[in-house]
Structures are given as C-alpha cells and as structure tokens.
Design an enzyme around this catalytic site. Structure first.
Site, PDB file in Angstrom:
ATOM      1  N   THR A 178      27.047  24.503  11.922  1.00  0.00           N
ATOM      2  CA  THR A 178      28.417  23.368  12.012  1.00  0.00           C
ATOM      3  C   THR A 178      27.775  22.008  12.538  1.00  0.00           C
ATOM      4  O   THR A 178      28.538  21.005  11.938  1.00  0.00           O
ATOM      5  CB  THR A 178      29.500  23.872  12.988  1.00  0.00           C
ATOM      6  OG1 THR A 178      29.472  25.209  12.913  1.00  0.00           O
ATOM      7  CG2 THR A 178      30.826  23.253  12.801  1.00  0.00           C
ATOM      8  N   SER A 196      25.255  19.934  22.417  1.00  0.00           N
ATOM      9  CA  SER A 196      26.718  19.417  22.650  1.00  0.00           C
ATOM     10  C   SER A 196      27.156  20.135  24.195  1.00  0.00           C
ATOM     11  O   SER A 196      26.452  19.815  25.092  1.00  0.00           O
ATOM     12  CB  SER A 196      27.578  19.925  21.541  1.00  0.00           C
ATOM     13  OG  SER A 196      28.980  19.461  21.646  1.00  0.00           O
ATOM     14  N   HIS A 197      28.139  21.082  23.938  1.00  0.00           N
ATOM     15  CA  HIS A 197      28.767  21.497  24.902  1.00  0.00           C
ATOM     16  C   HIS A 197      28.014  22.784  25.373  1.00  0.00           C
ATOM     17  O   HIS A 197      28.563  23.313  26.430  1.00  0.00           O
ATOM     18  CB  HIS A 197      30.130  21.987  24.688  1.00  0.00           C
ATOM     19  CG  HIS A 197      30.153  22.425  23.541  1.00  0.00           C
ATOM     20  ND1 HIS A 197      30.108  22.025  22.243  1.00  0.00           N
ATOM     21  CD2 HIS A 197      30.533  24.124  23.325  1.00  0.00           C
ATOM     22  CE1 HIS A 197      30.259  23.196  21.318  1.00  0.00           C
ATOM     23  NE2 HIS A 197      30.349  24.432  21.872  1.00  0.00           N
ATOM     24  N   LYS A 214      20.289  17.024  15.790  1.00  0.00           N
ATOM     25  CA  LYS A 214      21.417  16.665  14.630  1.00  0.00           C
ATOM     26  C   LYS A 214      20.910  15.519  14.051  1.00  0.00           C
ATOM     27  O   LYS A 214      20.553  14.538  14.565  1.00  0.00           O
ATOM     28  CB  LYS A 214      22.793  16.368  15.355  1.00  0.00           C
ATOM     29  CG  LYS A 214      23.844  16.388  14.341  1.00  0.00           C
ATOM     30  CD  LYS A 214      25.101  16.799  15.100  1.00  0.00           C
ATOM     31  CE  LYS A 214      25.635  15.430  15.701  1.00  0.00           C
ATOM     32  NZ  LYS A 214      26.955  15.125  15.758  1.00  0.00           N
ATOM     33  N   ASP A 230      32.237  16.454  27.130  1.00  0.00           N
ATOM     34  CA  ASP A 230      31.302  17.477  27.063  1.00  0.00           C
ATOM     35  C   ASP A 230      29.947  16.830  27.223  1.00  0.00           C
ATOM     36  O   ASP A 230      29.633  15.610  27.566  1.00  0.00           O
ATOM     37  CB  ASP A 230      31.348  18.349  25.915  1.00  0.00           C
ATOM     38  CG  ASP A 230      30.891  17.587  24.808  1.00  0.00           C
ATOM     39  OD1 ASP A 230      31.321  16.287  24.604  1.00  0.00           O
ATOM     40  OD2 ASP A 230      30.329  18.040  23.724  1.00  0.00           O
ATOM     41  N   ASP A 253      27.240  15.778  25.326  1.00  0.00           N
ATOM     42  CA  ASP A 253      27.077  14.575  24.657  1.00  0.00           C
ATOM     43  C   ASP A 253      28.259  13.530  24.339  1.00  0.00           C
ATOM     44  O   ASP A 253      28.150  12.783  23.641  1.00  0.00           O
ATOM     45  CB  ASP A 253      26.434  14.854  23.282  1.00  0.00           C
ATOM     46  CG  ASP A 253      27.333  15.666  22.124  1.00  0.00           C
ATOM     47  OD1 ASP A 253      28.424  16.559  22.830  1.00  0.00           O
ATOM     48  OD2 ASP A 253      27.149  15.380  20.967  1.00  0.00           O
ATOM     49  N   ASP A 276      31.219  13.555  23.147  1.00  0.00           N
ATOM     50  CA  ASP A 276      32.076  13.491  22.102  1.00  0.00           C
ATOM     51  C   ASP A 276      33.403  14.416  22.050  1.00  0.00           C
ATOM     52  O   ASP A 276      34.332  14.260  21.238  1.00  0.00           O
ATOM     53  CB  ASP A 276      31.280  13.788  20.745  1.00  0.00           C
ATOM     54  CG  ASP A 276      30.764  15.373  20.394  1.00  0.00           C
ATOM     55  OD1 ASP A 276      30.816  15.807  21.766  1.00  0.00           O
ATOM     56  OD2 ASP A 276      30.131  15.671  19.655  1.00  0.00           O
ATOM     57  N   ARG A 277      33.393  15.188  22.875  1.00  0.00           N
ATOM     58  CA  ARG A 277      34.649  15.969  23.263  1.00  0.00           C
ATOM     59  C   ARG A 277      35.481  15.634  24.276  1.00  0.00           C
ATOM     60  O   ARG A 277      34.899  14.927  25.243  1.00  0.00           O
ATOM     61  CB  ARG A 277      34.175  17.535  23.415  1.00  0.00           C
ATOM     62  CG  ARG A 277      33.768  18.359  22.308  1.00  0.00           C
ATOM     63  CD  ARG A 277      33.386  19.875  22.458  1.00  0.00           C
ATOM     64  NE  ARG A 277      33.373  20.365  21.554  1.00  0.00           N
ATOM     65  CZ  ARG A 277      33.019  21.860  21.478  1.00  0.00           C
ATOM     66  NH1 ARG A 277      33.629  22.499  22.392  1.00  0.00           N
ATOM     67  NH2 ARG A 277      32.773  22.181  20.195  1.00  0.00           N
ATOM     68  N   THR A 328      35.927  23.109   9.286  1.00  0.00           N
ATOM     69  CA  THR A 328      35.803  22.882  10.642  1.00  0.00           C
ATOM     70  C   THR A 328      34.147  22.202  10.524  1.00  0.00           C
ATOM     71  O   THR A 328      33.133  22.376   9.718  1.00  0.00           O
ATOM     72  CB  THR A 328      35.026  24.168  11.238  1.00  0.00           C
ATOM     73  OG1 THR A 328      36.430  24.944  11.224  1.00  0.00           O
ATOM     74  CG2 THR A 328      34.744  23.994  12.884  1.00  0.00           C
ATOM     75  N   GLU A 353      39.938  17.718  15.731  1.00  0.00           N
ATOM     76  CA  GLU A 353      39.774  19.109  15.767  1.00  0.00           C
ATOM     77  C   GLU A 353      40.319  19.927  16.897  1.00  0.00           C
ATOM     78  O   GLU A 353      40.425  19.194  18.062  1.00  0.00           O
ATOM     79  CB  GLU A 353      38.352  19.453  15.472  1.00  0.00           C
ATOM     80  CG  GLU A 353      37.550  18.943  14.450  1.00  0.00           C
ATOM     81  CD  GLU A 353      36.274  19.486  14.180  1.00  0.00           C
ATOM     82  OE1 GLU A 353      36.128  20.671  13.441  1.00  0.00           O
ATOM     83  OE2 GLU A 353      35.352  19.250  14.780  1.00  0.00           O
ATOM     84  N   GLU A 354      40.958  21.031  16.707  1.00  0.00           N
ATOM     85  CA  GLU A 354      41.256  21.919  17.941  1.00  0.00           C
ATOM     86  C   GLU A 354      40.285  22.022  19.005  1.00  0.00           C
ATOM     87  O   GLU A 354      40.766  22.370  20.137  1.00  0.00           O
ATOM     88  CB  GLU A 354      41.994  23.240  17.438  1.00  0.00           C
ATOM     89  CG  GLU A 354      41.044  24.052  16.539  1.00  0.00           C
ATOM     90  CD  GLU A 354      39.788  24.652  17.231  1.00  0.00           C
ATOM     91  OE1 GLU A 354      39.827  24.929  18.388  1.00  0.00           O
ATOM     92  OE2 GLU A 354      38.912  24.671  16.550  1.00  0.00           O
ATOM     93  N   SER A 355      39.063  21.922  18.572  1.00  0.00           N
ATOM     94  CA  SER A 355      38.039  22.130  19.631  1.00  0.00           C
ATOM     95  C   SER A 355      37.690  20.703  20.453  1.00  0.00           C
ATOM     96  O   SER A 355      36.552  20.669  20.927  1.00  0.00           O
ATOM     97  CB  SER A 355      36.734  22.456  18.958  1.00  0.00           C
ATOM     98  OG  SER A 355      36.472  21.648  17.925  1.00  0.00           O
ATOM     99  N   LYS A 387      33.202  12.345  16.422  1.00  0.00           N
ATOM    100  CA  LYS A 387      34.520  12.308  17.566  1.00  0.00           C
ATOM    101  C   LYS A 387      33.969  11.482  18.926  1.00  0.00           C
ATOM    102  O   LYS A 387      32.630  11.373  19.173  1.00  0.00           O
ATOM    103  CB  LYS A 387      34.732  13.862  17.816  1.00  0.00           C
ATOM    104  CG  LYS A 387      33.715  14.413  18.325  1.00  0.00           C
ATOM    105  CD  LYS A 387      34.202  16.038  18.352  1.00  0.00           C
ATOM    106  CE  LYS A 387      33.173  17.203  18.672  1.00  0.00           C
ATOM    107  NZ  LYS A 387      32.660  18.005  17.469  1.00  0.00           N
ATOM    108  N   ARG A 425      36.104  33.547  16.600  1.00  0.00           N
ATOM    109  CA  ARG A 425      36.999  32.805  17.063  1.00  0.00           C
ATOM    110  C   ARG A 425      38.305  33.044  16.295  1.00  0.00           C
ATOM    111  O   ARG A 425      38.388  33.372  15.107  1.00  0.00           O
ATOM    112  CB  ARG A 425      36.910  31.235  16.652  1.00  0.00           C
ATOM    113  CG  ARG A 425      35.550  30.692  17.135  1.00  0.00           C
ATOM    114  CD  ARG A 425      35.468  29.280  17.368  1.00  0.00           C
ATOM    115  NE  ARG A 425      34.287  28.643  17.500  1.00  0.00           N
ATOM    116  CZ  ARG A 425      33.772  28.538  18.571  1.00  0.00           C
ATOM    117  NH1 ARG A 425      34.064  29.511  19.675  1.00  0.00           N
ATOM    118  NH2 ARG A 425      32.319  28.183  18.958  1.00  0.00           N
TER     119      ARG A 425
END
Ligand code: G1P
Ligand code: ZN
Length: 553
Positions: A25, A120-121, A133, A287, A289, A291-292, A354, A373-375, A386, A506
C-alpha cells in the site's frame, strides 16, 4: 570504473535476484532485519533508479523518519545516486524529513522524485520495521505502473551500480551545507523551514496564537518520532504555546520503544489525558513519519472519517481554502460522512482504493482540494501526501474561529448532517493461510450474498471493490469485499498491504443515523449487530483463533 572526476564506480553482482520486493500500500515495507540482508536495500534502490524517469542529471530528495537504518540507507542511496548519474541529492540535517515535508521539498526543488525511508507507524529499531517509499515528481507516492515496473526489475536484477566513497569521504549529515561526491552534489538543508512557511500561508497564525495564549490548553504527542522538531517549531515556537505542549518531541531510532501510531491503542497516554482528565481542551498526535493525525477534544475522540467531513464543512474558515473546495475524495473504507457534506456543498466526492497514491491524479487535475482515509490520514492539494500537522493546524484554525469545544463542533455537525457510526477492527499477525482462507471463502460467496438478510437488514449489493481512475483510465481491482446493506450501512473486509508479520485482516463497520435520530451512542454498541453478523458470516473468530480484534479504532 573511474569517472573523469576520479570517482570509483563498481557493479556489485547479485547471486540471485530477490523475489520479495513487491511494494505494498505504501512502498516496500519489511522487518529491519530483512533490510539488513546483504544487497537487499541496494537491489530495491537499483530497480528504482532504473525505472524512475529523469535520473541522469536529475535531482533526488532523500530523507526519512529517523528510525534505525535511516543513516545507513541515506549513505547507500547517495553512493548509488552518484553511480547512476544523479546530479543533486537533497537531504536534511540528521537525514530527518517528515513525509509531508518530503512531498513539499520534491515539488519545490524541481526534483525527479524522492526516496522516503520510513515504515510509517510501524515500530522501529533493530527488531522493528523499515521501509522505502518512492515518490514521483509531483511529490506523491509513485503510481502503480511505476511500483510494478520497479518490482519487475527487482525480479531480474543481476547486479547494482554503486560508487565507492574516496578515502576520508563521509557525508556530513549533521550540518547544513553541501558535499561533493564526484559529479554528485549532496545538499544538506534544514528540513523544517519550507514546510513551516507553507503552513503560514494556509492558516491564520495570528488567530491560532491568540487561541493558544488564552485558557485553551493543548497537548501534542510526537510519539518520539519525526513530527517532534516540526511541532516544537510550530506550536511552542511560532504560535507561543507553553513549553511542554509537545510531548515526546525528540525523534529516536526506535521511537522510545513504542509503536508510533496515533490511535487510542498506541497513543493511549494522550487519549487518557483528554478522555479522562479535564486539563486539556485539545489533544493531537502524529505517527512515525508525521503523515497521520489523531484529533481529540476534552472527553471527545474525533473519528478520522468525521474529521475529514468537519474539515470539509468548515474549510472556508482557513485562508488557504477561503475560496471553497473543488471537490473531495475518500478511500473506499472511509465512512461516507464527507459524502453528505459534499452533497450539501454541491461539490464532487470521489471514492478511491486504499492508499494515498490514488488521490494523486485527482489532486494534480484540480478535481479535488481535500481528501482523507479512515486510517488517520487527512490532506489537501498543498502537497501530495497526507499531512498530520496540517490537520492539527486546520482543527486549531476552526477552533480559533468558532471559539467552541471540539465536542460542540461534533454535536453540531451530526445534528446537521447525521452521524456515521464507524469502527475498524484489525486482526493482526494472523497466519497467512488462515487469513487468505477466510478472505477467499468470503470472496467466493459474494454473488450468493446479494438479497440475503444480514443483521436484520438486506444485503443490497456485495462486491469486490474496483476503481477506474477518472483521469488516466487505469483500473485497479481486488480492493476489498463490500457488503452494502439496504439501510445504507455497510461492512467491508480487506487484507492489509502494509503489515510485515503474517497477515492483517481489517473489518470496517459503518452505520448511518440521520439528523433527529439517536446521535449519542457508543460506536461499538451502535455497530454491535453488524459486528456479530460479520463474525458469524465470515467465521472470523473461528478461523483466526482470536476472540477479539488486536486493535479497534
Ligand atoms: C494502511 C491504511 C491505509 C494507508 C496505509 C499507509 O494500509 O489502511 O489507509 O494508506 O496504511 O499509511 P493497509 O495496511 O490497510 O494496506
Ligand atoms: Zn505514516
């Protein structure tokens, strides 16, 4: 081979290509140990530099969230960039660059793209995870065509090209300046300055500073990760919040041993402060990095799908969005809360698979301004990732203008638009076979489910989500199993594309209550019948051997 500048460039042969370098993803994400396998990182970078257009003479942005392995990876990428004829690498002091700031830097420097080092997280450190990435010239995650070409290239690689650093040469990563490596210039810059300037253009810092100077107490949790330096400069520096507003603000290689994922499970310290205590009016976290984002008010958790809807409904309160929005987009599993707002505003609302890469074309084409996104991911056309701190500033902007509590904003929003009760149940690290068995069985049942009864409703449509990009016409299939019920509720099943251990299932649950209905239920209770029905239908507990989800958001 020596170049005219005396740089030694060699080809290191690979005994055999790696067969497991398929980006998920959000890039190639594996355990740190996997990335330490000799030539593993180099193989993926070689494939990237072969596939990404414009390498010869181009500029590349490189940086990461500071996790264990970041510095070594930057050294390898710089030497491989030199061997591939890149003219300029831009990186940041300490190699620390948040994902949103990387996106901005790619866009503002005219780079061919960037390589972002982050999982990420996911936890970091020698026993944690690492990730690579690849982003394109628009600053966004590389589209599927590129990631697939990179994967294909890794499958046939026979070797990789890398420059040998001359004796005594070392990348001075800790101070601002530039270093030459043969024909390559490596620029080390301050990774926060450009990003902070952009935030000042989008939001009214005067109004937010006034809010923070009053009796409005805020707590921000950087989770020992990359948002710390940015948050300190923004909140405690420019906006004048008291020292200590930013918690865990110094990035560490293993995120203080924690799991840098801003949700109620992993950011529970902050969640308890806001949900149980009275000292703070506003809480937020980002998070690994940055972005969340997670948004909390006093005794109030803002579900990320609702957050996108609230930002959309209140967007014109921020100077950067005062002209209104071109359109919005959400990932398929995200609740339809934003759809209802978009309808009232008379703007388009897109439903994408997603992963942030699917927003890229819509943003580039000017079809959407906000997306999410919901995440715990929210963002806009200011960059192509994001952006956690952007979302926090946006909420502060709304609070500064509306001068009410987060809970009041939510209550007013629901009483006007209705409420989408929503929850995601994650079953992590399931044996791969069990997860695929469960998923494939459900997939096989889809067509027979149409018209069947489910949780006291009827299944109006059951499908495996597919998406055709409205800009380039490309089609993406197999994006999640949807059960759409006749009252607008739905249940979605997906297998994660970012996990590194076994498989993660999920389960996304959503139920809509229109204005005038019962808007004050506990989401788990409101979704109780859907939770039970999907467990029975998909045999979740029986097949995973787990009697409850690992994480509930
Ligand atoms: C998860 C999230 C997804 C997000 C991605 C990267 O992917 O669900 O929304 O874009 O992380 O942050 P998943 O593990 O579900 O494939
Ligand atoms: Zn992230």
């Amino acid at each position: 081979m020596a170049t005219s500048t005396g740089l030694q460039i060699g080809t290191v042969p690979l005994e055999q290509p790696f067969s497991d370098q398929k980006p998920g993803t959000s890039g190639l994400r594996k355990s740190t140990r996997t990335f330490e396998i000799p030539h593993y990182l180099e193989s993926f970078i070689e494939a990237t530099l072969r596939v990404v257009p414009g390498v010869a003479g181009g500029t590349l942005v490189v940086g990461g969230d500071g996790r264990y392995g970041n510095r070594r990876a930057i050294d390898v990428i710089v030497r491989m960039a030199a061997a591939h004829g890149i003219a300029r690498v831009i990186t940041c002091t300490g190699g620390i660059l948040s994902t949103p700031a990387a996106s901005l830097l790619i866009r503002s420097s005219g780079a061919i793209g960037g390589i972002i080092l982050s999982a990420s997280h996911n936890p970091g450190g020698p026993d944690g995870d690492f990730g690579v990435k690849v982003n394109g010239a628009n600053g966004g995650p590389a589209p599927e065509a590129i990631t697939e070409a990179i994967h294909a290239s890794t499958l046939t690689l026979k070797g990789y090209r890398i420059a040998e650093a001359p004796d005594g040469w070392a990348l001075a990563l800790d101070r601002i300046g530039s270093t030459e490596l043969g024909p390559l210039t490596v620029e080390v810059i301050d990774g926060t300055a450009g990003y902070i300037t952009l935030m000042q253009q989008l939001f009214d810092f005067g109004a937010i500073a006034e809010l923070l100077r009053g009796d409005f107490a805020m707590a921000f949790d950087a989770m020992h990760a990359v948002s710390g330096p940015y948050a300190q400069a923004l909140f405690e520096g420019l906006l004048g919040a008291p020292a200590g507003t930013v918690r865990h603000g110094v990035p560490s290689e293993d995120f203080g041993g924690g799991h840098p994922d801003p949700n109620m499970t992993y950011a529970h310290e902050l969640a308890e402060l806001l949900l149980q205590g009275d000292a703070y009016a506003f809480g937020a976290a980002c998070d690994g990095d940055a972005d969340r984002n997670m948004i909390l008010g006093r005794h109030c958790f803002v579900n990320p799908s609702d957050s996108l809807a609230v930002l959309t409904a209140n967007a014109t309160l921020a100077p950067g969005y005062a002209q209104g929005l071109a359109g919005v987009a959400r990932s398929m599993p995200t609740s339809a809360a934003v759809d209802v707002v978009a309808k009232e505003l008379g703007i388009a609302c897109f439903e994408t698979p997603t992963g942030w890469k699917f927003f890229g074309n819509l943003l580039d084409a000017g079809r959407i301004t906000l997306c999410g996104e919901e995440s715990f991911g929210t963002g806009s056309d200011h960059i192509r990732e994001k952006d956690g701190l952007w979302a926090v500033l946006f909420w502060l902007q709304i609070l500064a203008k509306r001068r009410c509590s987060v809970a009041e904003i939510m209550a007013e929003h629901w009483s006007h638009f209705g409420r989408h009760y929503y929850s995601r149940h994650d079953y992590e690290a399931i044996a791969s076979e069990a997860a695929h068995g469960l998923y494939d069985r459900m997939k096989g049942m889809l067509s027979a489910l149409n018209g069947q009864s489910f949780a006291g409703r009827t299944i109006a449509m059951a499908d495996d989500f597919a998406y055709t990009d409205p800009i380039d016409g490309s089609t993406t299939t197999g994006q999640g199993l949807r059960l759409l019920l006749d009252d607008g509720s739905r249940v979605v099943l997906r297998l994660s594309g970012t996990g590194t251990q076994g498989a993660t299932l999920r389960v996304y649950l959503e139920s809509y209550v229109p204005p005038g209905g019962d808007l004050n239920q506990d989401p788990q209770a409101a979704l109780g019948d859907l939770i039970e029905a999907i467990d029975t239908l998909a045999e979740i507990k029986a097949r995973t051997g787990m009697d409850r989800p690992t994480v509930i958001t």
